[in-house]
Scaffold this active site. Structure first.
Site, PDB file in Angstrom:
ATOM      1  N   SER A 191       0.794  -1.224  -0.121  1.00  0.00           N
ATOM      2  CA  SER A 191      -0.038   0.062  -0.074  1.00  0.00           C
ATOM      3  C   SER A 191       0.888   1.304   0.050  1.00  0.00           C
ATOM      4  O   SER A 191       0.442   2.391  -0.549  1.00  0.00           O
ATOM      5  CB  SER A 191      -0.809  -0.117   1.298  1.00  0.00           C
ATOM      6  OG  SER A 191      -0.191  -0.099   2.483  1.00  0.00           O
TER       7      SER A 191
ATOM      8  N   HIS B 104      -2.263  -2.800  -6.405  1.00  0.00           N
ATOM      9  CA  HIS B 104      -2.795  -2.407  -5.204  1.00  0.00           C
ATOM     10  C   HIS B 104      -4.442  -2.327  -5.101  1.00  0.00           C
ATOM     11  O   HIS B 104      -5.030  -1.674  -5.412  1.00  0.00           O
ATOM     12  CB  HIS B 104      -2.130  -0.872  -4.596  1.00  0.00           C
ATOM     13  CG  HIS B 104      -2.654  -0.344  -3.537  1.00  0.00           C
ATOM     14  ND1 HIS B 104      -2.751   0.990  -3.194  1.00  0.00           N
ATOM     15  CD2 HIS B 104      -3.019  -1.030  -2.347  1.00  0.00           C
ATOM     16  CE1 HIS B 104      -3.185   1.031  -1.941  1.00  0.00           C
ATOM     17  NE2 HIS B 104      -3.237  -0.006  -1.402  1.00  0.00           N
TER      18      HIS B 104
ATOM     19  N   ASN C 102      -3.099   6.202  -1.093  1.00  0.00           N
ATOM     20  CA  ASN C 102      -2.739   6.383   0.604  1.00  0.00           C
ATOM     21  C   ASN C 102      -2.069   7.732   0.739  1.00  0.00           C
ATOM     22  O   ASN C 102      -2.040   8.261   1.739  1.00  0.00           O
ATOM     23  CB  ASN C 102      -1.872   5.180   0.888  1.00  0.00           C
ATOM     24  CG  ASN C 102      -2.992   4.002   1.101  1.00  0.00           C
ATOM     25  OD1 ASN C 102      -3.837   4.194   1.563  1.00  0.00           O
ATOM     26  ND2 ASN C 102      -2.582   2.730   0.997  1.00  0.00           N
TER      27      ASN C 102
ATOM     28  N   GLU D  27      -5.130  -0.205  -7.932  1.00  0.00           N
ATOM     29  CA  GLU D  27      -4.086   0.757  -8.682  1.00  0.00           C
ATOM     30  C   GLU D  27      -2.811   0.043  -9.091  1.00  0.00           C
ATOM     31  O   GLU D  27      -2.416  -0.734  -8.080  1.00  0.00           O
ATOM     32  CB  GLU D  27      -3.788   1.522  -7.277  1.00  0.00           C
ATOM     33  CG  GLU D  27      -2.841   2.399  -7.535  1.00  0.00           C
ATOM     34  CD  GLU D  27      -2.874   3.448  -5.897  1.00  0.00           C
ATOM     35  OE1 GLU D  27      -3.082   4.629  -6.190  1.00  0.00           O
ATOM     36  OE2 GLU D  27      -2.585   3.127  -4.865  1.00  0.00           O
TER      37      GLU D  27
END
Ligand code: 3HC
Length: 286
Positions: free
Chosen positions: A123, A144, A194, A156
């Site tokens: 992440s 991801h 993130n 992602e």
């Protein structure tokens, strides 16, 4: 490079929340899956979670009992990484610790054929640093997934310094074959999601800690006010406060003080209140 149309068998490293979710969606899409964790108990827990999640789709009549049974049949659990030796693609979803991921990738480099793409579900950690543990950095890519994997539509795709166009295309194509939609990020800390989500969560925690509003009002304000499904405190509980803290610490280290984790987030993790999975985070759960 092993192309997408040659992929039949997918290896998943890690049977936790993300690993079992990835194994599930791959099996439901028709791939044979080998899911590996370090203890039999973790593998079994992962298989139980998949069974529960597939049952939800059966209850909603989005899947038949027979389709559920087929998907479960396509998943083999193991504790031996060598059992991923005949996989055509591997997705790693182990703990978010760079040393552990690098060891896993060095081992995967040994056990899998040299033309197989190795993806990581990290992440926030660097794809480039993980890839450097292998002799095939061009075939290492970030994939991801979002939690809960069976429900969330997005994946992602993250490109490291040496990731080839072929591996990037395979990552997009594989995600689409699982019924997901993708976006692409360069290998910068936290990627797109993130990097933006963690400060949002930390700001929610700080707002609560500083008495801006009750936690319910912070979550209602953000859900009703900005049309997101969960506010920052309930989303933190859903993701796991330990995972939020780990991700925030990586971002803080790499990008400086604007990413400093909220004090209360750290205190809750220190107290063992990790969110839904421990029954208590910012809220309490049955
Ligand atoms: N398996 C199968 N189905 C599931 C499921 C699972 N594990 N979890 C939830 N569902 C289904 C439910 O059956 C339900 O289906 P229905 O609407 O058709 O009846 C639907 O999802 C909604 O579930 P619930 O009614 O139980 O609860 P909610 O309506 O609150 O939805 C949620 C739960 C899907 C988690 C929703 O609140 C949501 O989308 N929240 C935001 C999640 C999010 O942002 N995730 C990304 C986090 S960031 C991340 O993962 C990156 C990482 O690196 C940190």
């Amino acid at each position: 490079m092993r192309e997408l149309d040659e992929v039949e068998r997918v290896g998943v490293v890690g049977a936790g929340t993300m690993g079992n979710g990835i194994a599930q969606v791959a099996a439901a899409a028709g791939y044979d899956v080998v899911m590996r964790d370090i203890e039999t108990e973790f593998v079994e827990k992962g298989l139980d979670a998949i069974d529960d999640s597939l049952s939800r789709f059966v209850r909603k009549e989005e899947m038949t009992e027979a389709e559920k049974a087929d998907a479960l049949d396509r998943i083999a659990g193991t504790t031996d990484l060598a059992d991923l030796g005949d996989c055509d693609l591997v997705v790693e979803a182990a703990v978010e610790k760079m040393d552990i991921k690098r060891d896993i990738f060095a081992d995967l480099d040994e056990v899998t054929d040299e033309d197989v793409v190795l993806a990581t579900n990290t992440s926030t950690l660097s794809i480039t640093t993980i890839a450097a543990a292998t002799e095939r950095p061009d075939l290492v890519v970030g994939l991801h997934f979002m939690n809960p994997v069976p429900v969330m539509k997005g994946v992602e795709v993250v490109t490291g310094e040496h990731t080839s166009d072929g591996a990037t295309e395979l990552a997009h194509g594989f995600s689409e074959a699982l019924g997901k939609e993708t976006w692409e990020s360069d290998d910068k800390p936290g990627f797109v999601t993130n990097r933006i989500l963690m400060p949002w969560i930390n700001e929610g925690v700080r707002a609560f800690d500083e008495g801006v509003a009750a936690k319910e009002d912070i979550d209602r304000g953000m859900t009703l006010g900005t049309n997101v499904p969960m506010g920052p405190l309930e989303l933190a509980d859903h993701i796991g406060l330990d995972i939020c803290l780990d991700a925030s610490e990586t971002l803080h280290e790499e990008l400086g003080d604007r990413y400093k984790p909220a004090y209360l987030l750290r205190r809750k993790v220190d107290a063992g209140d990790l969110g839904k999975k421990t029954g208590r985070g910012f809220y309490e759960y049955e």
